[in-house]
Scaffold this active site. Structure first.
Site, PDB file in Angstrom:
ATOM      1  N   HIS A   1      -4.681  -4.048   3.444  1.00  0.00           N
ATOM      2  CA  HIS A   1      -6.039  -3.784   3.957  1.00  0.00           C
ATOM      3  C   HIS A   1      -6.002  -3.045   5.292  1.00  0.00           C
ATOM      4  O   HIS A   1      -6.929  -3.141   6.082  1.00  0.00           O
ATOM      5  CB  HIS A   1      -6.838  -5.083   4.131  1.00  0.00           C
ATOM      6  CG  HIS A   1      -6.723  -6.039   2.989  1.00  0.00           C
ATOM      7  ND1 HIS A   1      -7.586  -6.029   1.908  1.00  0.00           N
ATOM      8  CD2 HIS A   1      -5.813  -7.014   2.738  1.00  0.00           C
ATOM      9  CE1 HIS A   1      -7.220  -6.963   1.058  1.00  0.00           C
ATOM     10  NE2 HIS A   1      -6.146  -7.573   1.525  1.00  0.00           N
TER      11      HIS A   1
ATOM     12  N   SER B   1      -5.112  23.087  19.170  1.00  0.00           N
ATOM     13  CA  SER B   1      -6.555  23.241  19.050  1.00  0.00           C
ATOM     14  C   SER B   1      -6.969  24.423  19.915  1.00  0.00           C
ATOM     15  O   SER B   1      -6.381  24.678  20.967  1.00  0.00           O
ATOM     16  CB  SER B   1      -7.254  21.975  19.529  1.00  0.00           C
ATOM     17  OG  SER B   1      -8.570  22.276  19.953  1.00  0.00           O
TER      18      SER B   1
ATOM     19  N   LYS C   1      -4.202  18.795  22.280  1.00  0.00           N
ATOM     20  CA  LYS C   1      -4.051  18.497  20.862  1.00  0.00           C
ATOM     21  C   LYS C   1      -2.728  18.959  20.265  1.00  0.00           C
ATOM     22  O   LYS C   1      -2.225  20.026  20.570  1.00  0.00           O
ATOM     23  CB  LYS C   1      -5.193  19.133  20.059  1.00  0.00           C
ATOM     24  CG  LYS C   1      -6.499  18.417  20.234  1.00  0.00           C
ATOM     25  CD  LYS C   1      -6.395  16.988  19.741  1.00  0.00           C
ATOM     26  CE  LYS C   1      -7.703  16.466  19.234  1.00  0.00           C
ATOM     27  NZ  LYS C   1      -8.075  16.754  17.921  1.00  0.00           N
TER      28      LYS C   1
ATOM     29  N   GLU D   1      -2.829  17.247   6.706  1.00  0.00           N
ATOM     30  CA  GLU D   1      -4.262  17.273   6.365  1.00  0.00           C
ATOM     31  C   GLU D   1      -4.552  18.233   5.216  1.00  0.00           C
ATOM     32  O   GLU D   1      -5.337  17.940   4.317  1.00  0.00           O
ATOM     33  CB  GLU D   1      -5.085  17.698   7.587  1.00  0.00           C
ATOM     34  CG  GLU D   1      -5.096  16.671   8.689  1.00  0.00           C
ATOM     35  CD  GLU D   1      -5.727  17.262   9.947  1.00  0.00           C
ATOM     36  OE1 GLU D   1      -6.939  17.088  10.125  1.00  0.00           O
ATOM     37  OE2 GLU D   1      -5.013  17.903  10.728  1.00  0.00           O
TER      38      GLU D   1
END
Ligand code: ARG
Length: 460
Positions: free
Chosen positions: A155, A276, A282, A289
């Site tokens: 979980h 970024s 970043k 992704e």
């Protein structure tokens, strides 16, 4: 020769040419189309349907066309519709009338079925190589970080400690199943459809077994109607690819989480990260992704073809031309994802200390405390309850288990003794010494068996 317009007085509308053309994407079937045509010409000569000299001229012409493709010199014409007509038209241009004999005892329907099977056979072979390479990368990362302990989750809540290597080898297992699925798919790819003609077979004394042998197939198709309209082998590849992308996407998700500031269990190599355009701090996991994102497209290609097929009457229908873009896209996406993942995984830096700090949080040894009471004679249910109350107490006191005194422990069960302090993350892991468990001894065995599996394939 332009489009096949035999019975028509009018040329096709330009828009129709464009709408029906598959050449913008099926050009990449050219090596397969040429290989199939060479085998076909040889078979026609062997059977005395054309002369040996005619076959020889055709084969020389086809090899010349292959050369033109390789050199980027082949000229495409929208009105020629597909790769089969392009190659045939060019052949006639090059060798003259005799080129027109190549299509004897053949239809584009069995021709395209053959080309797609030859393409699929190469696709599976390349997929197996990339799968093997990626498994090797996983095993290398696991082997280089054998001592590292991470929290295991259920979980997404801290559950029990596990070895990082154990976690990584879970993906090795998934990829083993993917490998088996692709190998199995190959059995259905390995069927030679040429000789099925348009739909009913051909009215010439051809030798299909010879064709199969020339082209390296172990079987010939048994029903001509089925052979020209079957695309199950593409669906199987797309289904296996969907499973594999699903596995890669799960790993991608963990890489994204684990490389975040909140987890910081791993750091991606700069070569596999992106920056970024606005936030200078970043370091983004875009490769992971995009793999997660592309998984949707690969599923979509499977659904699209299943839907295309679902109401098609026998035998060939033009709808079947829609099998190509999705299939090519799936193969390209899977191969490039596996390839870039190998590099990404190989260069991951593991932050063992951050992982260890996370392991210390969240009362991760609660199950071990319950197991402790069971080994002292308590039944599991009451042991579970006693430890649950102990956890509530420790949370209230804002203390980890290790900071509680024996007197505090004894409030929850008289069975707690001094040796409760010997329960550690290491003892917890070592205790799970069952086949498939996370104990170092078991993980070492799993690692060497994984290495053997990779070695037996001849190493990729
Ligand atoms: N471009 C076609 C396809 O991909 C080749 C077969 C065409 N057959 C036909 N009867 N129009 O399916």
């Amino acid at each position: 020769m332009s489009q096949i317009r035999g019975r028509f007085k009018k040329a096709a509308d330009k828009k129709v040419d464009q709408y029906t053309a598959s050449i913008p994407y099926d050009w990449r079937l050219y090596p397969y189309d040429i290989a199939g045509s060479i085998a076909h010409a040889r078979m026609l000569a062997k059977q005395g349907i054309i002369t040996d000299k005619e076959a020889e001229t055709i084969v020389i012409g086809l090899n010349g066309i292959k050369e033109e493709f390789a050199l980027g010199q082949f000229l495409f014409k929208a009105e020629l519709e597909d790769i089969h007509m392009h190659i045939e038209a060019r052949l006639i241009e090059k060798v003259g009338e005799v080129g027109g004999k190549l299509h004897t005892a053949r239809s584009r329907n069995d021709q395209v079925a053959l080309d797609m099977r030859l393409f699929a056979r190469d696709a599976v072979a390349n997929t197996l190589v990339e799968l093997g390479g990626f498994q090797e990368a996983l095993v290398a990362l696991a082997g280089a970080n054998k001592e590292v302990i991470v929290p295991g989750y259920t979980h997404l809540q801290t559950a029990q400690p596990v070895l990082l290597a154990h976690h990584l080898l879970a993906y090795f297992e998934m990829l083993q199943r993917d490998t088996a699925r692709f190998i199995d798919c190959l059995k259905r790819v390995d069927v030679m459809p040429l000789g099925s003609g348009a739909l009913a077979g051909v009215a010439y004394d051809i030798d299909r077994e010879f064709l199969a042998k020339e082209l390296g197939f172990s079987q010939v198709s048994r029903n001509s109607l089925d052979a020209v309209s079957d695309r199950d082998f593409i669906l199987e590849y797309e289904a296996a690819a969907s499973f594999c992308m699903m596995h890669l996407s799960r790993l991608a998700e963990e890489i994204i989480l684990w490389s975040s500031a909140e987890f910081s269990f791993i750091e991606l190599d700069e070569a596999y990260s992106t920056g970024s355009s606005i936030m200078p701090q970043k370091k983004n996991p875009d490769v992971a992704e995009l793999a997660r994102g592309k998984t949707g497209r690969v599923y979509g290609n499977l659904m699209a073809l299943l839907t295309t097929m679902k109401a098609l009457p026998l035998a060939y229908n033009r709808d079947l031309q829609e099998d190509k873009e999705g299939f090519f896209d799936t193969v390209d996406t899977l191969l490039s994802t596996l390839n870039v993942f190998s590099g990404m995984v190989k260069t991951i830096k593991v932050n063992a200390e951050n992982a260890r700090a996370a392991v210390e949080k969240g009362y991760i040894l609660a199950t071990d405390l319950a197991d402790y009471l069971v080994k002292k004679g308590e039944a599991f249910r009451p042991a579970h309850e006693a430890v649950a109350k102990l956890v509530t107490y420790a949370v209230e006191q804002n203390k980890p288990f290790s900071k509680l005194t024996l007197t505090e422990y004894k409030k929850f069960s008289k069975l707690f003794e001094k040796d409760v302090f010997s329960i550690t993350v290491e003892s917890s892991i070592a205790a799970r010494d069952v086949t498939g468990g996370t104990a170092p001894r078991q993980v070492e065995k799993a690692l060497s068996s994984a290495r053997k599996t990779i070695g037996a394939r001849g190493g990729n």
